[in-house]
Design a protein around this motif. Structure first.
Motif, short mmCIF file in Angstrom:
data_model
loop_
_atom_site.label_atom_id
_atom_site.label_comp_id
_atom_site.label_asym_id
_atom_site.label_seq_id
_atom_site.Cartn_x
_atom_site.Cartn_y
_atom_site.Cartn_z
N LYS A 82 0.84 -1.19 0.00
CA LYS A 82 0.00 0.00 0.00
C LYS A 82 0.88 1.25 0.00
CE LYS A 82 -3.72 -2.12 2.78
NZ LYS A 82 -3.27 -3.50 2.65
N PHE A 83 0.50 2.23 -0.80
CA PHE A 83 1.18 3.52 -0.75
C PHE A 83 0.30 4.57 -1.41
CE2 PHE A 83 2.44 1.65 -4.75
CZ PHE A 83 2.58 2.70 -5.64
N LEU A 84 0.60 5.83 -1.14
CA LEU A 84 -0.14 6.96 -1.71
C LEU A 84 0.83 7.85 -2.47
CD1 LEU A 84 -2.21 8.05 1.45
CD2 LEU A 84 -2.79 6.29 -0.21
N VAL A 85 0.29 8.54 -3.47
CA VAL A 85 1.10 9.49 -4.23
C VAL A 85 0.29 10.76 -4.44
CG1 VAL A 85 2.34 9.95 -6.37
CG2 VAL A 85 2.25 7.62 -5.48
N LEU A 91 -4.55 13.12 -5.51
CA LEU A 91 -4.10 12.07 -4.58
C LEU A 91 -4.50 10.73 -5.15
CD1 LEU A 91 -3.16 10.87 -1.83
CD2 LEU A 91 -5.45 11.42 -0.95
N THR A 92 -3.55 9.82 -5.26
CA THR A 92 -3.82 8.48 -5.77
C THR A 92 -3.52 7.44 -4.69
OG1 THR A 92 -3.27 9.16 -8.02
CG2 THR A 92 -3.36 6.80 -7.59
N TYR A 93 -4.48 6.58 -4.44
CA TYR A 93 -4.32 5.48 -3.48
C TYR A 93 -3.93 4.23 -4.26
CZ TYR A 93 -7.77 8.25 -0.71
OH TYR A 93 -8.47 9.22 -0.05
N PHE A 94 -2.85 3.59 -3.86
CA PHE A 94 -2.48 2.27 -4.40
C PHE A 94 -2.62 1.29 -3.24
CE2 PHE A 94 -0.51 5.33 -7.13
CZ PHE A 94 -0.61 4.79 -8.40
N ILE A 95 -3.77 0.62 -3.17
CA ILE A 95 -4.07 -0.27 -2.06
C ILE A 95 -4.19 -1.69 -2.61
CG2 ILE A 95 -5.68 -0.76 -0.17
CD1 ILE A 95 -4.26 1.94 0.07
N ASP A 96 -3.17 -2.52 -2.36
CA ASP A 96 -3.12 -3.87 -2.91
C ASP A 96 -3.28 -3.77 -4.43
OD1 ASP A 96 -2.77 -4.94 -0.35
OD2 ASP A 96 -4.92 -4.95 0.00
N SER A 97 -4.31 -4.40 -5.01
CA SER A 97 -4.46 -4.35 -6.47
C SER A 97 -5.40 -3.24 -6.91
CB SER A 97 -4.99 -5.70 -6.98
OG SER A 97 -6.22 -6.01 -6.38
N GLY A 98 -5.96 -2.48 -5.96
CA GLY A 98 -6.91 -1.42 -6.29
C GLY A 98 -6.25 -0.06 -6.37
N ILE A 99 -6.78 0.79 -7.26
CA ILE A 99 -6.28 2.16 -7.42
C ILE A 99 -7.48 3.10 -7.41
CG2 ILE A 99 -5.00 3.76 -8.87
CD1 ILE A 99 -3.62 1.40 -10.16
N SER A 100 -7.38 4.18 -6.63
CA SER A 100 -8.44 5.19 -6.61
C SER A 100 -7.80 6.58 -6.59
CB SER A 100 -9.34 5.02 -5.39
OG SER A 100 -10.02 3.78 -5.44
N ASP A 101 -8.50 7.54 -7.17
CA ASP A 101 -8.00 8.91 -7.23
C ASP A 101 -8.92 9.86 -6.48
OD1 ASP A 101 -5.62 8.84 -9.00
OD2 ASP A 101 -7.05 8.01 -10.43
N PHE A 102 -8.31 10.94 -5.97
CA PHE A 102 -9.08 12.02 -5.37
C PHE A 102 -8.43 13.33 -5.77
CE2 PHE A 102 -10.38 15.15 -2.29
CZ PHE A 102 -11.71 14.83 -2.03
#
Length: 363
Positions: A82-85, A91-102
């Motif tokens: 898990k990491f954020l960028v 803001l992009t969440y990289f959580i396991d195999s999922g990706i979400s943006d804010f």
């Protein structure tokens, strides 16, 4: 040491801690956003090369927070999956195999997320912060915002609230301290699963079979019994006979009718859209029910939004074990299947004649 120097070292170490694969994944996602069609009012990022992107991007590792109620102490451990960028205002969440943006522009669409908004604010000022979570939550592959926490001294911010202590966070997020402790224990057990345990669970998970080969009722019924035999710690011969008789008598005239509405009900004790929870709870002994509840919650934890069903756990363990390949396969493992392909192959090996499906299974 001057505060400014300490902050520089901290930021440098944080950025440097990101692996080459994480940086590559972040940049590839950035490029895909540059090519995508975005919502009206949300700016599409301007393409830059990888070196320029990485100079401007801020990486945040994500920590597992282990809180001890007896000693009132916290331990923070980095979760490498898990990491954020943050790049510009995104803001992009990289959580396991999922990706979400804010994006900060989301506020125009009444998308409220105190965590994301606050992190974007803090990223522009000299604050020393950490991002973490208490227990695992599982989300669809994209489009969901994980319930992470920003830690600033003794204050915590999640996506809905600000908290003055970690105890307040736990009281808000969990119905009781006991449930928090149980979820934490399950996380520990889940992360220690061995590849063969994961594969054994997949090969017996009847919901996969009823979805991919619903016409083979004999195979699906056998997998229903096998699944509960494993999950309960062992069914007696008499219990297996009773279950088999119940299934065949219940579906003797119903199977074809139930297949057409299969996607409506995938509960733990439901098969072909018929609920057998009362029957199974009456049949199983107390310890068998306890064993099964822990088994299903560890191997197939529920999504945070329960309408999505259950999540088939184990992808990253199988990737690390070189049984399946991840997003970044090298030449040594490029011929390995992806996790979903691997699952389908396990079903085929068990005798399932895979049918093409137009929607994603809820497992």
């Amino acid at each position: 040491m001057k505060p400014q120097i300490f902050l520089f070292i901290l930021i440098y170490c944080t950025c440097f801690s990101q692996t080459a694969l994480q940086k590559d994944r972040a940049y590839k996602h950035f490029e895909s956003r540059c090519r995508s069609i975005t919502l009206k009012g949300i700016p599409k990022p301007q393409w830059v090369d990888k070196e320029t992107y990485l100079r401007s991007a801020t990486f945040y590792p994500v920590y597992i927070i282990d809180y001890n109620f007896k000693t009132k102490t916290q331990e923070w451990h980095i979760d490498s999956n898990k990491f954020l960028v943050i790049y510009n205002d995104n803001l992009t969440y990289f959580i396991d195999s999922g990706i979400s943006d804010f994006n900060k522009s989301f506020s125009k669409f009444n998308v409220e997320n105190k965590f994301a908004t606050h992190l974007l604010e803090l990223n522009n000022i000299s604050n020393i912060i950490k991002v973490g979570y208490l227990t695992e939550e599982y989300y669809p592959t994209s489009g969901a915002f994980p319930n992470l926490l920003i830690s600033e001294d003794t204050q915590f911010t999640d996506k809905a609230h600000k908290h003055l202590s970690i105890e307040d966070v736990i009281q808000t997020h969990y119905p009781s301290v006991e449930i928090y402790q149980k979820k934490k224990e399950n996380d520990i057990i889940r992360k220690k699963l061995q590849p063969q345990e994961i594969i054994k669970g997949i090969r017996a998970y009847f919901h996969l079979f009823e979805y991919y080969c619903p016409k083979d009722t004999a195979l699906v019924f056998n997998k229903f019994i096998e699944h509960f035999d494993i999950g309960t710690g062992g069914l007696s011969k008499k219990q297996k006979e009773i279950i088999r008789e119940k299934l065949y008598s219940s579906f003797n005239t119903q199977t074809e009718k139930q297949e057409s509405t299969l996607k409506n009900n995938s509960g733990d004790f439901s098969i072909y859209n018929m609920d057998f929870s009362e029957f199974m709870n009456n049949l199983l002994k107390h310890q068998q029910r306890l064993n099964y509840q822990q088994y299903i919650d560890i191997h197939f934890p529920k999504y945070a939004h329960e309408q999505y069903g259950r999540y088939s756990y184990g992808e990253f363990i199988l990737i690390d074990s070189k049984i399946v390949k991840g997003l970044y396969a090298d030449k040594k493992i490029e011929l390995l299947p992806y996790f979903k392909e691997f699952i389908k192959q396990q079903l085929i090996d068990c005798g399932c004649n895979i049918e093409n499906k137009g929607f994603q299974i809820k497992i």
